[in-house]
Design a protein around this motif. Structure first.
Motif, PDB file in Angstrom:
ATOM      1  N   GLN A   2       0.827  -1.191   0.000  1.00  0.00           N
ATOM      2  CA  GLN A   2       0.000   0.000   0.000  1.00  0.00           C
ATOM      3  C   GLN A   2       0.871   1.255   0.000  1.00  0.00           C
ATOM      4  OE1 GLN A   2      -2.755   0.122   3.218  1.00  0.00           O
ATOM      5  NE2 GLN A   2      -3.602   2.075   2.637  1.00  0.00           N
ATOM      6  N   GLN A   3       0.499   2.225  -0.831  1.00  0.00           N
ATOM      7  CA  GLN A   3       1.236   3.479  -0.910  1.00  0.00           C
ATOM      8  C   GLN A   3       0.906   4.338   0.311  1.00  0.00           C
ATOM      9  OE1 GLN A   3       0.482   5.675  -4.466  1.00  0.00           O
ATOM     10  NE2 GLN A   3       1.744   7.381  -3.852  1.00  0.00           N
ATOM     11  N   VAL A   4       1.933   4.973   0.888  1.00  0.00           N
ATOM     12  CA  VAL A   4       1.733   5.845   2.040  1.00  0.00           C
ATOM     13  C   VAL A   4       1.194   7.182   1.546  1.00  0.00           C
ATOM     14  CG1 VAL A   4       2.851   6.975   3.999  1.00  0.00           C
ATOM     15  CG2 VAL A   4       3.603   4.712   3.295  1.00  0.00           C
ATOM     16  N   GLN A   5       0.090   7.611   2.111  1.00  0.00           N
ATOM     17  CA  GLN A   5      -0.555   8.861   1.722  1.00  0.00           C
ATOM     18  C   GLN A   5       0.114  10.050   2.414  1.00  0.00           C
ATOM     19  OE1 GLN A   5      -2.933   8.889  -0.678  1.00  0.00           O
ATOM     20  NE2 GLN A   5      -2.468   6.726  -0.813  1.00  0.00           N
ATOM     21  N   PRO A   6      -0.021  11.258   1.859  1.00  0.00           N
ATOM     22  CA  PRO A   6       0.628  12.436   2.442  1.00  0.00           C
ATOM     23  C   PRO A   6       0.291  12.672   3.913  1.00  0.00           C
ATOM     24  CG  PRO A   6      -0.181  12.949   0.251  1.00  0.00           C
ATOM     25  CD  PRO A   6      -0.676  11.567   0.590  1.00  0.00           C
ATOM     26  N   LEU A   7      -0.967  12.505   4.289  1.00  0.00           N
ATOM     27  CA  LEU A   7      -1.352  12.711   5.680  1.00  0.00           C
ATOM     28  C   LEU A   7      -0.667  11.685   6.588  1.00  0.00           C
ATOM     29  CD1 LEU A   7      -3.119  14.474   7.522  1.00  0.00           C
ATOM     30  CD2 LEU A   7      -4.951  12.824   7.195  1.00  0.00           C
ATOM     31  N   ASP A   8      -0.575  10.441   6.108  1.00  0.00           N
ATOM     32  CA  ASP A   8       0.112   9.395   6.877  1.00  0.00           C
ATOM     33  C   ASP A   8       1.581   9.745   7.079  1.00  0.00           C
ATOM     34  OD1 ASP A   8      -2.243   7.930   6.920  1.00  0.00           O
ATOM     35  OD2 ASP A   8      -1.697   6.759   5.144  1.00  0.00           O
ATOM     36  N   ARG A   9       2.221  10.306   6.044  1.00  0.00           N
ATOM     37  CA  ARG A   9       3.633  10.683   6.155  1.00  0.00           C
ATOM     38  C   ARG A   9       3.826  11.789   7.185  1.00  0.00           C
ATOM     39  NH1 ARG A   9       3.833   9.814   0.416  1.00  0.00           N
ATOM     40  NH2 ARG A   9       3.474  12.017   0.042  1.00  0.00           N
ATOM     41  N   ILE A  10       2.895  12.728   7.235  1.00  0.00           N
ATOM     42  CA  ILE A  10       2.993  13.813   8.213  1.00  0.00           C
ATOM     43  C   ILE A  10       2.890  13.249   9.618  1.00  0.00           C
ATOM     44  CG2 ILE A  10       1.860  15.877   9.124  1.00  0.00           C
ATOM     45  CD1 ILE A  10       1.018  16.507   6.218  1.00  0.00           C
ATOM     46  N   PHE A  11       1.874  12.409   9.861  1.00  0.00           N
ATOM     47  CA  PHE A  11       1.701  11.847  11.202  1.00  0.00           C
ATOM     48  C   PHE A  11       2.876  10.936  11.575  1.00  0.00           C
ATOM     49  CE2 PHE A  11      -2.970  12.811  10.730  1.00  0.00           C
ATOM     50  CZ  PHE A  11      -3.002  13.746  11.758  1.00  0.00           C
ATOM     51  N   LEU A  12       3.387  10.196  10.609  1.00  0.00           N
ATOM     52  CA  LEU A  12       4.563   9.358  10.856  1.00  0.00           C
ATOM     53  C   LEU A  12       5.748  10.223  11.252  1.00  0.00           C
ATOM     54  CD1 LEU A  12       6.003   6.570  10.710  1.00  0.00           C
ATOM     55  CD2 LEU A  12       6.552   7.140   8.348  1.00  0.00           C
ATOM     56  N   ALA A  13       5.953  11.313  10.538  1.00  0.00           N
ATOM     57  CA  ALA A  13       7.071  12.206  10.834  1.00  0.00           C
ATOM     58  C   ALA A  13       6.945  12.809  12.228  1.00  0.00           C
ATOM     59  CB  ALA A  13       7.154  13.310   9.782  1.00  0.00           C
ATOM     60  N   LEU A  14       5.731  13.100  12.657  1.00  0.00           N
ATOM     61  CA  LEU A  14       5.517  13.729  13.954  1.00  0.00           C
ATOM     62  C   LEU A  14       5.388  12.728  15.102  1.00  0.00           C
ATOM     63  CD1 LEU A  14       3.011  16.504  12.861  1.00  0.00           C
ATOM     64  CD2 LEU A  14       5.448  16.759  13.408  1.00  0.00           C
ATOM     65  N   ALA A  15       5.419  11.447  14.795  1.00  0.00           N
ATOM     66  CA  ALA A  15       5.249  10.416  15.824  1.00  0.00           C
ATOM     67  C   ALA A  15       6.448  10.333  16.771  1.00  0.00           C
ATOM     68  CB  ALA A  15       5.012   9.053  15.177  1.00  0.00           C
ATOM     69  N   ASP A  16       7.597  10.778  16.327  1.00  0.00           N
ATOM     70  CA  ASP A  16       8.819  10.676  17.135  1.00  0.00           C
ATOM     71  C   ASP A  16       9.042  11.966  17.929  1.00  0.00           C
ATOM     72  OD1 ASP A  16      11.549   9.125  17.445  1.00  0.00           O
ATOM     73  OD2 ASP A  16      12.008  11.259  17.174  1.00  0.00           O
ATOM     74  N   PRO A  17       9.280  11.858  19.246  1.00  0.00           N
ATOM     75  CA  PRO A  17       9.491  13.062  20.060  1.00  0.00           C
ATOM     76  C   PRO A  17      10.720  13.869  19.629  1.00  0.00           C
ATOM     77  CG  PRO A  17       9.498  11.080  21.449  1.00  0.00           C
ATOM     78  CD  PRO A  17       9.269  10.643  20.036  1.00  0.00           C
ATOM     79  N   GLY A  18      11.751  13.213  19.170  1.00  0.00           N
ATOM     80  CA  GLY A  18      12.935  13.931  18.704  1.00  0.00           C
ATOM     81  C   GLY A  18      12.639  14.786  17.481  1.00  0.00           C
ATOM     82  N   ARG A  19      11.837  14.234  16.570  1.00  0.00           N
ATOM     83  CA  ARG A  19      11.459  14.992  15.386  1.00  0.00           C
ATOM     84  C   ARG A  19      10.525  16.148  15.751  1.00  0.00           C
ATOM     85  NH1 ARG A  19      11.709   9.687  12.853  1.00  0.00           N
ATOM     86  NH2 ARG A  19       9.473   9.369  13.101  1.00  0.00           N
ATOM     87  N   ARG A  20       9.627  15.906  16.716  1.00  0.00           N
ATOM     88  CA  ARG A  20       8.748  16.998  17.149  1.00  0.00           C
ATOM     89  C   ARG A  20       9.578  18.122  17.770  1.00  0.00           C
ATOM     90  NH1 ARG A  20       5.599  12.702  18.960  1.00  0.00           N
ATOM     91  NH2 ARG A  20       6.061  13.171  21.141  1.00  0.00           N
ATOM     92  N   GLY A  21      10.639  17.765  18.484  1.00  0.00           N
ATOM     93  CA  GLY A  21      11.536  18.778  19.043  1.00  0.00           C
ATOM     94  C   GLY A  21      12.206  19.586  17.943  1.00  0.00           C
ATOM     95  N   MET A  22      12.607  18.914  16.889  1.00  0.00           N
ATOM     96  CA  MET A  22      13.202  19.628  15.755  1.00  0.00           C
ATOM     97  C   MET A  22      12.190  20.581  15.122  1.00  0.00           C
ATOM     98  SD  MET A  22      15.339  16.631  13.877  1.00  0.00           S
ATOM     99  CE  MET A  22      16.973  16.144  14.428  1.00  0.00           C
TER     100      MET A  22
END
Length: 112
Positions: A2-22
């Motif tokens: 299954q292809q990852v949709q843009p909204l899924d990529r955003i939530f995936l990117a924000l799922a990590d606390p280190g990335r949210r800190g960035m």
């Protein structure tokens, strides 16, 4: 697969606390990889991997000048998330409006 949709990529990117800190840091202005890695005590290769996820999620953009790569927030980084949240809020409000109407249309119980 299954292809990852843009909204899924955003939530995936924000799922990590280190990335949210960035993201929090970049919300204050552009920064280099080193500046982004330092507050999290992160090694540069790890920071680059996290930043790649944020870039693939459409949250940040990067520019390279010489040996220095600088990251910045995309102006429209959260437009898709805002649209999604607003749609859910609209649907929820409509459901509550329908419930209120059903309650208003119910006959009052007779007094005994």
């Amino acid at each position: 697969m299954q292809q990852v949709q843009p909204l899924d990529r955003i939530f995936l990117a924000l799922a990590d606390p280190g990335r949210r800190g960035m993201v929090e840091q970049l919300a204050r202005g552009p920064a280099t990889v080193k500046e982004l890695a330092q507050p999290a005590n992160m090694r540069l290769p790890s920071a680059v991997k996290h930043l790649k996820v944020l870039e693939e999620g459409g949250i940040v953009v990067s520019r390279k000048a010489g040996r220095t790569r600088t990251y910045a927030m995309r102006r429209d980084a959260f437009a898709l998330v805002n649209d999604w949240v607003n749609a859910r809020e609209t649907a929820l409000n409509a459901a509550f409006d329908r419930l209120a109407q059903v309650i208003a249309d119910m006959p009052e119980e007779e007094q005994r």
